[in-house]
Write a protein that holds these residues in place. Structure first.
Motif, PDB file in Angstrom:
ATOM      1  N   ALA A  75       0.812  -1.215   0.000  1.00 39.20           N
ATOM      2  CA  ALA A  75       0.000   0.000   0.000  1.00 39.20           C
ATOM      3  C   ALA A  75       0.846   1.265   0.000  1.00 39.20           C
ATOM      4  O   ALA A  75       0.424   2.299  -0.483  1.00 39.20           O
ATOM      5  CB  ALA A  75      -0.926   0.006   1.215  1.00 39.20           C
ATOM      6  N   ASN A  84       2.118   3.634  -5.597  1.00 37.29           N
ATOM      7  CA  ASN A  84       0.822   3.888  -4.987  1.00 37.29           C
ATOM      8  C   ASN A  84       0.711   5.317  -4.471  1.00 37.29           C
ATOM      9  O   ASN A  84      -0.359   5.904  -4.455  1.00 37.29           O
ATOM     10  CB  ASN A  84       0.577   2.909  -3.839  1.00 37.29           C
ATOM     11  N   ASP A  98      -5.174   5.371  -0.807  1.00 32.63           N
ATOM     12  CA  ASP A  98      -4.840   4.148  -1.531  1.00 32.63           C
ATOM     13  C   ASP A  98      -5.133   4.324  -3.015  1.00 32.63           C
ATOM     14  O   ASP A  98      -6.219   4.010  -3.495  1.00 32.63           O
ATOM     15  CB  ASP A  98      -5.627   2.971  -0.962  1.00 32.63           C
ATOM     16  N   TRP A  99      -4.168   4.852  -3.746  1.00 29.75           N
ATOM     17  CA  TRP A  99      -4.343   5.117  -5.175  1.00 29.75           C
ATOM     18  C   TRP A  99      -4.542   3.838  -5.963  1.00 29.75           C
ATOM     19  O   TRP A  99      -5.300   3.826  -6.947  1.00 29.75           O
ATOM     20  CB  TRP A  99      -3.153   5.912  -5.709  1.00 29.75           C
ATOM     21  N   ASN A 100      -3.889   2.739  -5.565  1.00 31.50           N
ATOM     22  CA  ASN A 100      -4.063   1.475  -6.296  1.00 31.50           C
ATOM     23  C   ASN A 100      -5.512   1.017  -6.241  1.00 31.50           C
ATOM     24  O   ASN A 100      -6.099   0.616  -7.250  1.00 31.50           O
ATOM     25  CB  ASN A 100      -3.143   0.393  -5.730  1.00 31.50           C
ATOM     26  N   ASN A 101      -6.120   1.086  -5.067  1.00 31.18           N
ATOM     27  CA  ASN A 101      -7.521   0.708  -4.914  1.00 31.18           C
ATOM     28  C   ASN A 101      -8.419   1.651  -5.709  1.00 31.18           C
ATOM     29  O   ASN A 101      -9.374   1.217  -6.363  1.00 31.18           O
ATOM     30  CB  ASN A 101      -7.902   0.717  -3.429  1.00 31.18           C
ATOM     31  N   LYS A 148      -9.567   4.531   1.175  1.00 25.98           N
ATOM     32  CA  LYS A 148      -8.636   3.508   1.643  1.00 25.98           C
ATOM     33  C   LYS A 148      -9.024   2.993   3.019  1.00 25.98           C
ATOM     34  O   LYS A 148      -9.381   3.756   3.888  1.00 25.98           O
ATOM     35  CB  LYS A 148      -7.237   4.120   1.692  1.00 25.98           C
ATOM     36  N   THR A 164      -7.558   1.706   6.321  1.00 23.22           N
ATOM     37  CA  THR A 164      -6.280   1.697   7.020  1.00 23.22           C
ATOM     38  C   THR A 164      -6.509   1.382   8.476  1.00 23.22           C
ATOM     39  O   THR A 164      -7.415   1.912   9.093  1.00 23.22           O
ATOM     40  CB  THR A 164      -5.578   3.071   6.940  1.00 23.22           C
TER      41      THR A 164
END
Length: 199
Positions: free
Chosen positions: A23, A28, A98-101, A131, A133
């Motif tokens: 993460a 990310n 969370d840029w990937n999500n 995100k 967390t």
């Protein structure tokens, strides 16, 4: 455990997580740097230092003055006034998000607060791929957090949280937003909402 929000290049835990990927990988953390809004980009002249048991944090001037009075009143009762976070820069917020999500759910790393992709929910609300967390904490899209306006705090100890829930309205501080996102540590400065923002 409380979330750790103070991620910066000098933070050993952050650098260790960065090297291990996941993460907190550099990929990310790369959000849109083209954002030109005010949230998370307040100047030093718009912020004031607040002193609590575990150090000094920054808040918007009006919020900070009110917070300091509240923290001093709590400290006078022997309450630990430690914080985990207060004002957060845009870069800091982007590092938490969370840029990937977000991308996996249809967003783009080029999105800004104004054009971010959100899913419409049945009740008229929307979800913007926030995100998860440390125990289900939603991290706001960069440029939209009250931390970025210098009007939010995250409180470490339960006694200080209780003090703010019971007395914060007298200082313009509320748990309304924190309660709405199931964050017992998160409080916002909203002096004009004290009659409609229940503690």
């Amino acid at each position: 455990a409380l979330p750790i929000y103070q991620f910066n290049s000098n933070n050993q835990e952050f650098n260790t997580a960065l090297k291990s990927g996941g993460a907190f990988s550099r990929e990310n953390l790369a959000g849109n740097s083209a954002y030109n809004g005010k949230n998370g980009k307040l100047s030093d002249s718009e912020l004031i230092d607040v002193k609590v048991k575990n150090g000094t944090f920054k808040l918007a001037i009006e919020a900070g003055k009110a917070f300091q009075k509240m923290a001093d009143a709590a400290a006078a009762q022997g309450i630990d006034t430690s914080l985990t976070d207060a004002y957060r820069t845009y870069e800091g917020q982007s590092n938490l998000f969370d840029w990937n999500n977000y991308v996996a759910n249809g967003g783009s790393r080029q999105d800004t607060p104004e054009n971010r992709k959100c899913k419409k929910l049945g009740d008229g609300k929307r979800s913007c791929a926030k995100k998860d967390t440390n125990g289900g904490t939603a991290t706001a899209f960069p440029g939209t957090s009250n931390h970025g306006l210098g009007k939010a705090i995250d409180v470490t100890h339960s006694e200080f949280r209780k003090f703010i829930r019971n007395n914060g309205v007298d200082y313009g501080w509320s748990w309304y937003e924190g309660r709405s996102v199931n964050e017992p540590w998160h409080f916002t400065y909203a002096p004009n909402k004290k009659d409609t923002w229940p503690i």
